[in-house]
Design an enzyme around this catalytic site. Sequence first.
Site, PDB file in Angstrom:
ATOM      1  CE  LYS A  65      -3.858  -2.286   2.236  1.00  0.00           C
ATOM      2  NZ  LYS A  65      -4.486  -2.715   3.479  1.00  0.00           N
ATOM      3  CD  GLN A 108      -3.620  -4.272   6.731  1.00  0.00           C
ATOM      4  OE1 GLN A 108      -3.496  -3.353   5.942  1.00  0.00           O
ATOM      5  NE2 GLN A 108      -4.303  -5.362   6.437  1.00  0.00           N
ATOM      6  CG  ASP A 115      -9.898   0.013   5.038  1.00  0.00           C
ATOM      7  OD1 ASP A 115      -9.714  -0.340   3.861  1.00  0.00           O
ATOM      8  OD2 ASP A 115      -9.155  -0.331   5.971  1.00  0.00           O
TER       9      ASP A 115
END
Length: 301
Positions: A55, A99, A122
């Site tokens: 990422k 994460q 997200d």
Amino acid sequence: MSENKIIDGKEISEKIRKRIKSFGSELIEKSGKVPGLAVVLVGENPASRVYVRNKTEKTKEVGFQSIEHKLNEDVSEEKLLGLVEKLNKDDNVQGILVQLPLPKHINSDKVLDSILPVKDVDGFHAVNVGKLWSGLNSLVPCTPLGCSILLKMINDDLSGQHAVIIGRSNIVGKPMAALLLGMNATVSICHSRTKDLPAIVRQADIVVPAVGIPEMVKGDWIREGAVVIDVGINRIERDGKNILVGDANYNECYDKASRITPVPGGVGPMTIACLLLNTLLTSYTQFDLEMPDLSSILKDL
Ligand code: NAD
């Protein structure tokens, strides 16, 4: 094997990242600000470390700023919440990604809900989930968004089509259902308690396995001509080698499907592209500039 049966997520995601870079540089020029994506990694989970490295790399490639925070496995929930609060207030940060999975002593829902909805790239915050299900503009979870982009490239309107999703997680299955409904599909969500799964999958025009069981979906579950969008990523050992396989048995399903995503190189690369897409979109909002239509960014890919 005819090549055009395969939905090449790797190639499509590269094109999307190029678009993001070009829209991004225009945005930077207009606003005088660079979109920043903060990624918070807790602990040493090897898969998470690989995802975060990937990422970070791709964020820099499109010209955005990548801000990484690595915290020890034993960090307290309070300290993590404090970091999110700091990032919420930081004008150099437009997107925040924590994460998953988080260590067991941390309440993931509490952490995810502490992220400002406008910075929730997200798309896991309850506000964004609610907006998605209400058909309102929102930040959409990256993996299902990537799947929906792949499907839209085949067919924009799924009226009359039956889509069967296998898996009901908040990250993939449920938001995928909302997106498919938005595309006018008739949607079934199957899960671990579903009776006679193969019989339901056999009725599907579109199958989206998101389970985490290697090669679970067999060729004889697939209706002739169905589209298979395989979300699963499973590491297995075969012939003494470590390989990645999906939740669908690729060779078997390939023979029956009209279109199919491979693993790797299908849905996986779309997820990161969509994370950057979400970061771009929310940066327009945060820089007080008019956000372009998603369809104009993705036009003629
Ligand atoms: P999860 O474990 O949260 O959810 C799995 C779902 O599968 C559950 O809803 C469960 O009910 C269902 N399930 C379990 N066993 C089943 C069975 N025998 N029959 C039918 N349904 C069953 O997983 P997740 O986070 O949604 O991820 C699913 C898969 O997708 C995993 O392989 C994961 O690695 C992969 N994934 C890929 C990406 C990507 O970028 N491609 C992103 C996220 C997840």
